[in-house]
Write an enzyme that holds these catalytic residues in place. Structure first.
Site, mmCIF file in Angstrom:
data_model
loop_
_atom_site.group_PDB
_atom_site.id
_atom_site.type_symbol
_atom_site.label_atom_id
_atom_site.label_comp_id
_atom_site.label_asym_id
_atom_site.label_seq_id
_atom_site.Cartn_x
_atom_site.Cartn_y
_atom_site.Cartn_z
ATOM 1 N N CYS A 2 41.951 51.293 14.248
ATOM 2 C CA CYS A 2 41.445 51.631 15.614
ATOM 3 C C CYS A 2 40.514 50.154 15.961
ATOM 4 O O CYS A 2 40.297 49.705 15.127
ATOM 5 C CB CYS A 2 40.618 52.845 15.660
ATOM 6 S SG CYS A 2 41.467 54.427 14.812
ATOM 7 N N ARG A 27 45.165 46.870 18.292
ATOM 8 C CA ARG A 27 44.769 47.589 16.949
ATOM 9 C C ARG A 27 45.224 49.175 16.951
ATOM 10 O O ARG A 27 44.850 49.890 15.722
ATOM 11 C CB ARG A 27 43.216 47.628 16.775
ATOM 12 C CG ARG A 27 43.002 46.174 16.483
ATOM 13 C CD ARG A 27 41.355 45.969 16.296
ATOM 14 N NE ARG A 27 40.911 46.457 15.007
ATOM 15 C CZ ARG A 27 40.892 45.977 13.810
ATOM 16 N NH1 ARG A 27 41.065 44.459 13.922
ATOM 17 N NH2 ARG A 27 40.652 46.258 12.901
ATOM 18 N N TRP A 74 44.186 54.813 16.845
ATOM 19 C CA TRP A 74 45.592 54.877 16.123
ATOM 20 C C TRP A 74 45.500 56.183 15.199
ATOM 21 O O TRP A 74 44.725 56.102 14.322
ATOM 22 C CB TRP A 74 45.773 53.568 15.187
ATOM 23 C CG TRP A 74 47.104 53.547 14.672
ATOM 24 C CD1 TRP A 74 48.287 52.998 15.382
ATOM 25 C CD2 TRP A 74 47.515 53.874 13.401
ATOM 26 N NE1 TRP A 74 49.288 53.266 14.490
ATOM 27 C CE2 TRP A 74 48.905 53.620 13.074
ATOM 28 C CE3 TRP A 74 46.793 54.492 12.343
ATOM 29 C CZ2 TRP A 74 49.709 54.185 11.868
ATOM 30 C CZ3 TRP A 74 47.454 54.703 11.233
ATOM 31 C CH2 TRP A 74 48.722 54.375 11.099
ATOM 32 N N ASN A 100 36.458 54.004 12.913
ATOM 33 C CA ASN A 100 37.657 53.329 12.518
ATOM 34 C C ASN A 100 37.713 53.622 11.080
ATOM 35 O O ASN A 100 36.627 53.183 10.270
ATOM 36 C CB ASN A 100 37.642 51.998 12.800
ATOM 37 C CG ASN A 100 38.923 51.032 12.366
ATOM 38 O OD1 ASN A 100 39.836 52.023 12.082
ATOM 39 N ND2 ASN A 100 38.598 49.739 12.194
ATOM 40 N N GLY A 101 38.635 54.387 10.503
ATOM 41 C CA GLY A 101 38.845 54.571 8.893
ATOM 42 C C GLY A 101 39.067 56.087 8.717
ATOM 43 O O GLY A 101 39.654 56.728 9.820
ATOM 44 N N GLU A 482 62.901 39.918 6.468
ATOM 45 C CA GLU A 482 61.867 39.697 7.685
ATOM 46 C C GLU A 482 62.655 39.965 9.125
ATOM 47 O O GLU A 482 62.101 40.550 9.883
ATOM 48 C CB GLU A 482 61.123 38.171 7.691
ATOM 49 C CG GLU A 482 60.344 37.858 8.770
ATOM 50 C CD GLU A 482 59.000 38.800 8.809
ATOM 51 O OE1 GLU A 482 58.858 39.795 8.242
ATOM 52 O OE2 GLU A 482 58.399 38.827 10.069
ATOM 53 N N LYS A 486 61.389 42.736 11.757
ATOM 54 C CA LYS A 486 61.139 42.371 13.113
ATOM 55 C C LYS A 486 61.956 43.181 14.015
ATOM 56 O O LYS A 486 61.380 43.835 14.960
ATOM 57 C CB LYS A 486 61.338 40.753 13.255
ATOM 58 C CG LYS A 486 60.417 40.057 12.837
ATOM 59 C CD LYS A 486 58.868 39.907 13.525
ATOM 60 C CE LYS A 486 58.152 40.801 12.784
ATOM 61 N NZ LYS A 486 57.505 40.314 11.773
ATOM 62 N N GLU A 489 60.975 47.011 14.051
ATOM 63 C CA GLU A 489 59.530 47.396 14.320
ATOM 64 C C GLU A 489 59.483 47.277 15.893
ATOM 65 O O GLU A 489 58.684 48.083 16.268
ATOM 66 C CB GLU A 489 58.601 46.749 13.544
ATOM 67 C CG GLU A 489 58.337 45.231 13.896
ATOM 68 C CD GLU A 489 57.229 44.553 12.914
ATOM 69 O OE1 GLU A 489 56.370 45.135 12.575
ATOM 70 O OE2 GLU A 489 57.379 43.487 12.621
ATOM 71 N N HIS A 505 77.627 45.536 -3.479
ATOM 72 C CA HIS A 505 77.155 46.869 -4.438
ATOM 73 C C HIS A 505 76.870 48.070 -3.790
ATOM 74 O O HIS A 505 75.995 48.943 -4.374
ATOM 75 C CB HIS A 505 75.891 46.234 -5.366
ATOM 76 C CG HIS A 505 76.378 45.178 -6.336
ATOM 77 N ND1 HIS A 505 77.246 45.268 -7.476
ATOM 78 C CD2 HIS A 505 75.989 43.978 -6.038
ATOM 79 C CE1 HIS A 505 77.477 44.189 -7.998
ATOM 80 N NE2 HIS A 505 76.935 43.237 -7.028
ATOM 81 N N LYS A 604 47.967 46.647 14.548
ATOM 82 C CA LYS A 604 47.823 45.362 14.006
ATOM 83 C C LYS A 604 46.788 45.939 12.903
ATOM 84 O O LYS A 604 45.735 46.857 13.153
ATOM 85 C CB LYS A 604 47.318 44.435 14.897
ATOM 86 C CG LYS A 604 47.368 42.940 14.403
ATOM 87 C CD LYS A 604 48.530 42.417 14.621
ATOM 88 C CE LYS A 604 48.351 40.779 14.188
ATOM 89 N NZ LYS A 604 50.058 40.486 13.951
HETATM 90 C C1 F6R Z 1 55.014 43.369 10.460
HETATM 91 C C2 F6R Z 1 53.543 43.201 10.190
HETATM 92 C C3 F6R Z 1 53.112 44.264 9.174
HETATM 93 C C4 F6R Z 1 51.893 43.207 8.484
HETATM 94 C C5 F6R Z 1 51.302 43.952 7.297
HETATM 95 C C6 F6R Z 1 50.202 43.052 6.584
HETATM 96 O O1 F6R Z 1 55.225 42.315 11.704
HETATM 97 O O2 F6R Z 1 52.801 42.530 11.034
HETATM 98 O O3 F6R Z 1 54.177 44.301 8.281
HETATM 99 O O4 F6R Z 1 52.466 41.981 7.793
HETATM 100 O O5 F6R Z 1 50.685 45.113 7.903
HETATM 101 O O6 F6R Z 1 49.280 42.860 7.318
HETATM 102 P P1 F6R Z 1 48.132 41.520 6.889
HETATM 103 O O7 F6R Z 1 48.956 40.434 6.687
HETATM 104 O O8 F6R Z 1 47.497 41.361 7.983
HETATM 105 O O9 F6R Z 1 47.826 41.806 5.619
#
Ligand code: F6R
Length: 609
Positions: A2, A27, A74, A100-101, A482, A486, A489, A505, A604
């Protein structure tokens, strides 16, 4: 996850708080709220939805205030609705709290408080906090918060205001980041620098266990371990421009386009051509420890975990040091064998990811040295590691990580060059790597010029498909992972990443004429093997979208679509092959009309378990 913010000063608090929420919306963005201390008491507004919905609501408010708190959520406990949105208040409406938490023992606390006559109006864990403060308040908010915090198990970043002391905010931190910005006769406390830097570049980072009393002209910090401590003011180097969209439709697109610049920032001052080596001052005192390590364990989550996998391949092949990569969430709970001679590296863009942080603490408990690779300066992981390397990607606002990923890979390229030169690599090999590294920013710029048109066409052709497969081998296997991450998500299309040879496999059963398969088939040491894998897909009528090396015209015979990246060294290809996959995911999500920067259910900086 959050975003929380509090303001005390001379300006209109509503505007400062709502603008701050906009900057922190990445966030968490399922509901938002604000509480202001006014002559009419604490005025509270909360809405399920985005910050702009709250902005609309507050625009009709007549009350003005210079003191308030706000939140963008969030959801963890309780669905996103008006009741569950923060701020939360006590029974009499005298204390307002943003949190937040997670309060892990909230059920016990709620029962205790209900038995003492408190009534609750939400399903959240957070609501116990204002009631605890109400329970413990006599005449001093700081003391009541200290006592309330001693009852809470779990994590928190808190900002609290009260009608009883309408001249201060109290903020507390345990496991969730909090920064206090000091302006001219004003303070802003927030979970994120992004909400602060338009006001001031002078900041104080709170540590776990710190509780701050913030008045307009005074800041007092009580540390759980050290008692009253003097605030340590630091200067922030991130600029406002860096956290704005600068004309791009989305932060994600802006951040993808920033990558050439980011690469320059990551390598700036770190290459020594004469000696064919990289210089990483942040870990200078630990280089021998790394070189002589029996084993390096790299801990990370999500996209950072993918970068760590590439780091593993690079360090093992250039320096011959055994490396293991662990998910933070697994490492912390599965009794890892940590012998003397092991060195850990925690990789995190935000520096706040709860699982990575807990894993690094676990390693430290075993007496293992832990280094960090982080983006956010002053973040918890950056502070709790013994030493570290900043990746210098600048603020990353798009929820899907892009430029930080590339900067993490580049950091591993530098680290593996450094360790390689201290072990196996010749001077010429080192210089050759430096030459290739310094070409990367321009190669990315060229790709950014040339790729969009083709990728938009591919995105149009496949945006309505329900499944994608991504394949790669060697250094490009993590890029397949990756690319798939991408896509899923931000576009919500199911996508799997696999090592190309593993396809036979199991996943090969999925292949038919409706299955697009993105294959990274660059001209590296295992090119021919990847071509065989492509043949296997085509034999089963799968659709091949190939990422190849410039000049490899023959690849067009094997693939339905081809995208070429410039030539580089094998281990640096991930820095180039990532870009088309980022753009493909972006264009597909955008064409589907999705909110690219705020994908559903994500946020994020995952500061909860
Ligand atoms: C995907 C993404 C997440 C972060 C993961 C770790 O696009 O952003 O998978 O990579 O939550 O976050 P950090 O790097 O901030 O520890």
């Amino acid at each position: 996850m959050c975003g929380i913010i509090g303001y005390i000063g001379n300006s209109d608090a509503t505007r400062v708080l709502v603008d701050g929420l906009y900057r922190m919306e990445y966030r968490g963005y399922d509901s938002a709220g604000i509480a202001l201390v006014t002559n009419d008491g604490i005025v509270l507004r909360k809405v399920a939805g985005q910050v702009r919905d709250l902005d609309h609501v507050v625009s009709t408010m007549t009350q003005r205030s210079c003191l308030g708190i706000a939140h963008t959520r969030w959801a963890t406990h309780g669905v996103p609705n008006d009741h569950n949105a923060h701020p939360h208040m006590d029974c009499k409406g005298q204390f307002a709290v943003v949190h937040n938490g997670i309060v892990e023992n909230y059920r016990t606390l709620k029962k205790f408080l209900e038995e003492r006559g408190h009534t609750f109006s939400s399903e959240t864990d957070s609501e116990v906090i204002p009631h605890l403060i109400e329970e413990f308040y006599t005449d001093d908010l700081l003391s009541a918060v200290i006592k309330a915090c001693s009852y809470i198990e779990g994590t928190y970043g808190l900002a609290i205001i009260t009608l009883r002391q309408p001249d201060c905010i109290v903020a507390a931190r345990m496991g969730s980041p909090l920064v206090i910005g000091k302006g001219q006769n004003e303070y802003i406390v927030a979970s994120d620098l992004a909400a602060i830097i338009s006001h001031t570049d002078q900041v104080v980072y709170l540590r776990d266990g710190d509780i701050a009393e913030i008045a307009q002209d005074k800041l007092r910090i009580e540390s759980r371990q050290m008692g009253t401590i003097a605030p340590e003011i630091q200067r922030v180097t991130w600029t406002l421009e860096q956290i704005e969209k600068s004309g791009y439709a989305h932060f994600m697109l802006k951040e993808i386009n920033e990558q050439p610049l980011v690469m320059r920032d990551t390598i700036r001052g770190r290459l020594n051509y004469d000696e064919g080596i990289a210089r990483l001052n942040g870990i200078a005192d630990h280089v021998e420890q790394l070189r002589d390590a029996d084993r390096i364990i790299i801990i990370a989550c999500g996209t950072s975990w993918h970068a760590a996998l590439i780091g593993e391949y690079m360090i093992e092949s250039l320096a011959g040091i055994p490396v293991e990569v662990e998910y933070g969430s697994e490492f912390r709970y599965r009794k890892p064998v940590l012998t003397k001679g092991t060195v850990c590296i925690a990789v995190s863009q935000s520096g706040e990811t709860a699982d990575t942080l807990a894993a690094l603490r676990e390693a430290k408990r075993h007496g293992i040295p832990v280094l960090g690779i982080c983006n956010v300066v002053g973040s918890t992981i950056a502070r709790e590691t013994d030493a570290g390397i900043y990746i210098h990607a600048g603020p990353e606002i798009g929820v899907a990580s892009t430029k930080a990923f590339l900067a993490q890979i580049m950091t591993f390229a530098l680290l593996s060059l450094l360790l390689g030169r201290l072990t196996h690599l010749s001077l010429d090999a080192g210089r050759n790597i430096i030459d290739a590294i310094t070409r990367i920013p321009d190669q990315l710029s060229d790709l950014l010029q040339n790729l969009p048109e083709t990728l938009i066409d591919i995105a149009k052709a496949f945006k309505d498909h329900r499944n994608f497969l991504y394949l790669g081998r060697g250094y490009n296997f993590p890029i397949a992972l990756e690319g798939a991450l991408k896509l899923k998500e931000i576009s919500y299309i199911h996508a799997e990443g696999y090592p190309a040879a593993e396809m036979k496999h199991g996943p090969i059963a999925l292949i038919d004429k409706n299955m697009p398969v993105v294959v990274i088939a660059i001209k590296d040491a295992i090119y021919n093997k990847v071509i065989s894998n492509i043949e296997e897909i085509r034999t089963r009528s799968g659709i091949v979208i190939a990422i190849g090396s410039e000049g490899d015209e023959s690849l067009q015979e094997f693939a339905d679509y081809t995208i070429f990246v410039p030539k580089t060294l094998d281990h640096l290809y991930p820095l180039l092959t990532t870009l088309p996959l980022q753009l493909l995911a972006y264009y597909i999500a955008d064409l589907k009309g999705l909110d690219v920067d705020r994908p559903r259910n994500l946020a994020k900086s995952v500061t909860v378990e």
